[in-house]
Scaffold this active site. Structure first.
Site, short mmCIF file in Angstrom:
data_model
loop_
_atom_site.label_atom_id
_atom_site.label_comp_id
_atom_site.label_asym_id
_atom_site.label_seq_id
_atom_site.Cartn_x
_atom_site.Cartn_y
_atom_site.Cartn_z
N SER A 21 0.82 -1.21 0.00
CA SER A 21 0.00 0.00 0.00
C SER A 21 0.86 1.26 0.00
O SER A 21 1.89 1.33 0.66
CB SER A 21 -0.88 -0.02 1.25
N ALA A 70 6.76 11.30 3.77
CA ALA A 70 5.80 11.83 4.74
C ALA A 70 4.59 12.32 3.96
O ALA A 70 4.23 13.50 4.01
CB ALA A 70 6.42 12.94 5.56
N CYS A 131 0.63 4.09 10.24
CA CYS A 131 1.14 5.22 9.45
C CYS A 131 1.85 6.19 10.39
O CYS A 131 1.24 6.73 11.30
CB CYS A 131 0.01 5.94 8.72
N THR A 194 6.66 1.49 7.70
CA THR A 194 7.96 2.17 7.65
C THR A 194 8.51 2.48 9.04
O THR A 194 7.77 2.60 10.02
CB THR A 194 7.83 3.49 6.88
#
Lengths: 303, 244
Positions: A21, A70, A131, A194
């Site tokens: 994604s 970001a 996220c 991440t």
């Protein structure tokens, strides 16, 4: 006869390769490059209830062996995805897709998952509680076992399709969070998102990224991802989708040996749009070289 | 439509102390408009480097780039015969499908290159083309002669007055007669230009990119016509849709 197929909670994939994604949009940008039906599946861009612009730019920073982003969950909102993106996707992708859902409250996660669960094209729901680029949402749900379990329970209560929770590596004990999700009813787990990172423009004495920090991805994080997949797969019974720095068929096999049932490929798609195609095509020969006949046989084979 | 391909360096020579011109041989069929860009993979660098297309023909692409960091320094060291992996056909590019009769092209620094193929395109339509090229100082000026050789009227502006008009590109505008403009350059220049012109125009923007083909949402911006990706719906925008 080489067999690359794997099963995620009853969903059989021709191969374990899944674009991650946020690196594959809703498929459109890759359809000119290759036939997307060769993929195991793909996980579409993290989608929220309302449309979001995301963070100010610059949103991207180059790193050695990777990148920081970001973006901040820019997406057109769940209703647009259902009304526009899924019908367009049907034209060129004929397999069940993985719906990546994000949110800023437990209610929002539940609402979006319930809406997307009813879409025929969706084979599996991936709940992004990891996220790192938004405040009061995303990762804040994925860094405590209680909050992750609460989201999992709320989503499971309103859905019929397999629910996988996408976990953050930015935690002290990923196993505790993985177990909490499993106990709350998650059908599977996806890890890792991440790693929180930062770069500084030393000439300007300022962060490169407008949002100061961002999510670090790319081949540099592969060993971290392998380690976390290994820890979680040993501690949980549900399937794990491994994600983080995968670049090659050999990486896919390594991730599966660590315990992953399927493998997501992220940042590699952004620098080599053919990355997933090349991995899918290289997989049988790599298996042959390593004496693997059935890919499922190597899942978690490392003691 | 955009594609990946392998290209051979044909030429890589300095134009000024920090700006170089590279000519690459290979498949150019995916480049369809002036103002599009390519995204170059460099050995040892994770992300590709986006560079605007200065000019192209059936078998070669001309790029003009400024050495600003490690990636472009690496590019500067490449020799004829070496190969590069490019994505080509990226971005929307300039549209010349309009009724303008007296177009003005305004470039600042390394914003100048994409205007070169645009000038050729407009001249081929039979239109007179005027160009204003802005630089900091005389030593940084490039391509004024190349635009003149095409048949354009060329005005150079330098911030320190060492060549042409003293000041910014906007200082050259009062002496020019134009009914439309195309621009590429630093953001302050584009902003000043939009404020100083009454006619419509197109402006090409720059942003730090991840993929360059619309997948990562790294280069998004807000416009009056919705969210746009500089790499995909841009880099060229109409003056009327820009949110300054």
């Amino acid at each position: 006869m080489i067999d690359t197929s794997v099963v995620l909670s009853g969903l059989r994939l021709d191969n374990p390769v899944i674009p991650a994604s946020g690196t594959f949009g809703y498929g459109q940008e890759f359809r000119d490059f290759y036939d997307l039906d060769i993929l195991g599946s793909f996980s579409f861009k993290g989608t929220t209830r309302e449309p979001r612009f995301g963070n100010p730019t610059p949103r991207i920073a180059e790193c050695r062996e990777g990148m920081i982003n970001a973006v901040g969950l820019q997406n057109p909102g769940i209703e647009h995805v259902i009304a526009e993106e899924l019908p367009r996707l049907r034209e060129f992708f004929h397999k069940p897709v993985i719906a990546n859902i994000s949110g800023f409250s437990v209610e929002e996660y539940a609402y979006c998952c319930e809406r997307i669960d009813r879409q025929e094209q969706v084979g599996l729901i991936e709940v992004n509680v990891s996220c790192p680029n938004v405040r009061h949402g995303g990762m804040s749900f994925g860094t405590s076992p209680e909050a992750a379990a609460e989201v999992t329970r709320a989503v499971k209560a309103v859905t019929t399709k397999p629910v996988y929770i996408k976990l953050s590596p930015n935690v002290t004990d990923i196993v505790a969070i993985a177990r909490a999700c499993e106990e709350a009813g998650a059908d599977g787990l996806c890890l890792v998102n991440t790693l929180l990172g930062m770069r500084i423009d030393v000439a300007r004495r300022k962060p490169v990224i407008a949002n100061t920090m961002g999510g670090f991805s790319g081949p540099a994080i592969f060993p971290v991802a392998v380690r976390m997949v290994y820890q979680v797969a040993r501690a949980c019974r549900v399937p794990v989708i491994g994600c983080g720095g995968v670049q090659s068929a050999r990486d896919v096999i390594e991730m599966m040996m660590a315990g992953a049932t399927a493998v997501e490929v992220g940042a590699a798609n952004l620098v080599n749009p053919y990355a997933c195609k090349e991995i899918v095509e290289a997989l049988p020969a790599e298996m042959e070289r390593l004496g693997i006949e059935k890919l499922e046989d190597i899942i978690g084979i490392v003691e | 439509m955009y594609k990946q391909g392998i290209y051979t360096v044909l030429e890589n020579a300095p134009l000024t102390a920090s700006v170089r011109r590279m000519r690459l041989g290979g498949d150019t069929q995916w480049i369809v408009r002036p103002g599009q860009f390519v995204n170059i993979a460099l050995a040892g660098k994770f992300l590709r480097r986006p560079i605007s297309v200065c000019d192209y023909d059936a078998e070669s692409i001309t790029l003009i780039y400024k050495v600003v960091g490690e990636g472009t320094a690496q590019l500067a060291g490449m020799l004829p015969g070496e190969r590069l992996d490019l994505l080509t056909g990226l971005g929307n590019g300039f549209s010349t499908d309009n009724d303008a009769r007296r177009p003005l092209l305004v470039g600042g620094g390394v914003g100048v290159p994409p205007l070169y193929n645009l000038a050729k395109t407009l001249l081929a339509k039979g239109l007179p083309v005027q160009v204003v090229l802005g630089f900091n100082t005389a030593a940084e000026v490039f391509y004024a002669e190349e635009f003149r050789a095409l048949g354009c009227g060329v005005t150079v502006a330098t911030a320190d007055g060492t060549c042409g008009v003293k000041g910014f590109v906007t200082h050259a505008l009062p002496d020019l007669d134009f009914d439309y403009f195309y621009a590429c350059g630093p953001l302050p220049m584009l902003r000043a230009l939009a404020a100083a012109t009454v006619c419509d125009g197109q402006l090409s923007f720059e942003e730090r990119m991840g993929c360059g083909f619309g997948a990562c949402m790294g280069c998004s911006c807000k416009t009056l016509t919705g969210h746009k990706r500089i790499c995909k719906e841009g880099p060229v925008m109409n003056k009327g849709e820009i949110l300054w």
